[in-house]
Design a protein around this motif. Structure first.
Motif, mmCIF file in Angstrom:
data_model
loop_
_atom_site.group_PDB
_atom_site.id
_atom_site.type_symbol
_atom_site.label_atom_id
_atom_site.label_comp_id
_atom_site.label_asym_id
_atom_site.label_seq_id
_atom_site.Cartn_x
_atom_site.Cartn_y
_atom_site.Cartn_z
ATOM 1 N N TYR A 103 -12.996 -13.182 1.837
ATOM 2 C CA TYR A 103 -12.047 -12.099 1.563
ATOM 3 C C TYR A 103 -12.523 -10.801 2.195
ATOM 4 C CZ TYR A 103 -9.506 -8.531 -1.043
ATOM 5 O OH TYR A 103 -8.746 -7.451 -1.381
ATOM 6 N N ARG A 104 -13.770 -10.461 1.963
ATOM 7 C CA ARG A 104 -14.314 -9.217 2.521
ATOM 8 C C ARG A 104 -14.306 -9.241 4.042
ATOM 9 N NH1 ARG A 104 -19.846 -7.050 0.399
ATOM 10 N NH2 ARG A 104 -18.559 -5.557 -0.723
ATOM 11 N N THR B 291 -7.328 -17.438 6.039
ATOM 12 C CA THR B 291 -8.031 -16.391 5.303
ATOM 13 C C THR B 291 -7.261 -15.072 5.344
ATOM 14 O OG1 THR B 291 -9.457 -15.915 7.202
ATOM 15 C CG2 THR B 291 -10.333 -17.398 5.526
ATOM 16 N N THR B 292 -6.563 -14.804 6.427
ATOM 17 C CA THR B 292 -5.742 -13.599 6.495
ATOM 18 C C THR B 292 -4.630 -13.662 5.453
ATOM 19 O OG1 THR B 292 -6.202 -13.307 8.849
ATOM 20 C CG2 THR B 292 -4.243 -12.211 7.981
ATOM 21 N N THR C 292 -6.137 -13.323 1.971
ATOM 22 C CA THR C 292 -6.562 -11.950 1.721
ATOM 23 C C THR C 292 -5.368 -11.098 1.315
ATOM 24 O OG1 THR C 292 -8.391 -12.142 3.263
ATOM 25 C CG2 THR C 292 -7.643 -9.922 2.771
ATOM 26 N N ARG D 274 -13.298 -4.618 -1.035
ATOM 27 C CA ARG D 274 -12.565 -3.874 -0.001
ATOM 28 C C ARG D 274 -13.201 -2.529 0.298
ATOM 29 N NH1 ARG D 274 -8.114 -5.181 -3.191
ATOM 30 N NH2 ARG D 274 -7.993 -3.024 -3.905
ATOM 31 N N ASP E 198 -4.748 -9.116 -2.332
ATOM 32 C CA ASP E 198 -4.366 -7.709 -2.432
ATOM 33 C C ASP E 198 -3.072 -7.550 -3.228
ATOM 34 O OD1 ASP E 198 -6.575 -7.068 -0.913
ATOM 35 O OD2 ASP E 198 -5.456 -6.822 0.949
ATOM 36 N N ASN F 271 -12.481 -10.959 6.073
ATOM 37 C CA ASN F 271 -11.130 -10.904 6.610
ATOM 38 C C ASN F 271 -10.466 -9.565 6.366
ATOM 39 O OD1 ASN F 271 -9.142 -12.465 8.019
ATOM 40 N ND2 ASN F 271 -7.920 -12.268 6.169
ATOM 41 N N HIS F 272 -10.774 -8.941 5.246
ATOM 42 C CA HIS F 272 -10.160 -7.656 4.913
ATOM 43 C C HIS F 272 -10.632 -6.580 5.871
ATOM 44 C CE1 HIS F 272 -8.556 -4.385 2.579
ATOM 45 N NE2 HIS F 272 -7.819 -5.288 1.974
ATOM 46 N N SER G 235 -12.201 -7.373 -6.377
ATOM 47 C CA SER G 235 -11.482 -7.308 -5.097
ATOM 48 C C SER G 235 -11.467 -5.873 -4.568
ATOM 49 C CB SER G 235 -10.064 -7.879 -5.210
ATOM 50 O OG SER G 235 -9.233 -7.073 -6.012
#
Length: 179
Positions: free
Chosen positions: A173-174, A33-34, A37, A138, A41, A176-177, A134
């Motif tokens: 995504y969220r 997931t990192t 992500t 974030r 981006d 991990n972000h 996205s």
């Protein structure tokens, strides 16, 4: 030794192995997931730069036929309209609506987008929506359903498109972000 002792030791060993496997798989999942992500981006930044570059290049290119020139000029107008008015946030946005805003025929809009990006109008619009989603994921704490609505998607379609494009759900995504 009694058989129950052997069973207890075996169960303890199996439990320890199971815990190690769970911990290891969680670490692998977090690494995935990192990475995804970071890819989301990077993709969002590249899409923004591509739109700006294509619009600039269209204005600076060598002499072209009238048709190419008109198509490039129309694409520049489409990009400007999408960025300034954020039309992609309207779930009902269609080729006809976009053409109406530009006072032209939808066939010219479809052709200008295809010639400039190589993509269909649907992919073009959804890429804008995914980029917007996205950013919201974030930068805000809004629910996924609200992010979807603000980006021109339904909740279900945001998750489907996001996962299809990036291999990760908006929630992952969220999460991990924010780490």
């Amino acid at each position: 030794m009694d058989i129950t002792v052997y069973i207890a030791v075996a169960l303890a060993l199996l439990s320890a192995i199971a815990i190690l496997l769970v911990v290891r798989s969680r670490k692998v999942f977090e690494q995935k997931t990192t990475t995804l992500t970071t890819l989301v981006d990077t993709w969002a930044e590249q899409k923004q730069q591509e739109s700006e570059t294509v619009a600039k290049e269209a204005a600076e290119e060598e002499p072209q036929t009238d048709t190419q020139e008109k198509s490039n000029e129309l694409f520049s107008r489409i990009v400007k309209l999408m960025e300034e008015e954020k039309l992609y946030t309207n779930e009902e946005l269609s080729r006809d609506m976009l053409a109406g805003k530009l006072c032209t025929n939808y066939k010219y809009v479809v052709k200008a987008i295809k010639d400039s990006t190589g993509n269909s109008i649907t992919i073009f619009i959804n890429d804008y929506r995914l980029g917007h989603a996205s950013r919201l994921l974030r930068e805000t704490d809004e629910s996924i359903a609200i992010v979807a609505e603000l980006s021109g998607f339904s909740h279900r379609s945001l998750t489907r498109h996001f996962q299809a494009k990036f291999g990760i759900t908006p929630s992952e995504y969220r999460r991990n972000h924010r780490k």
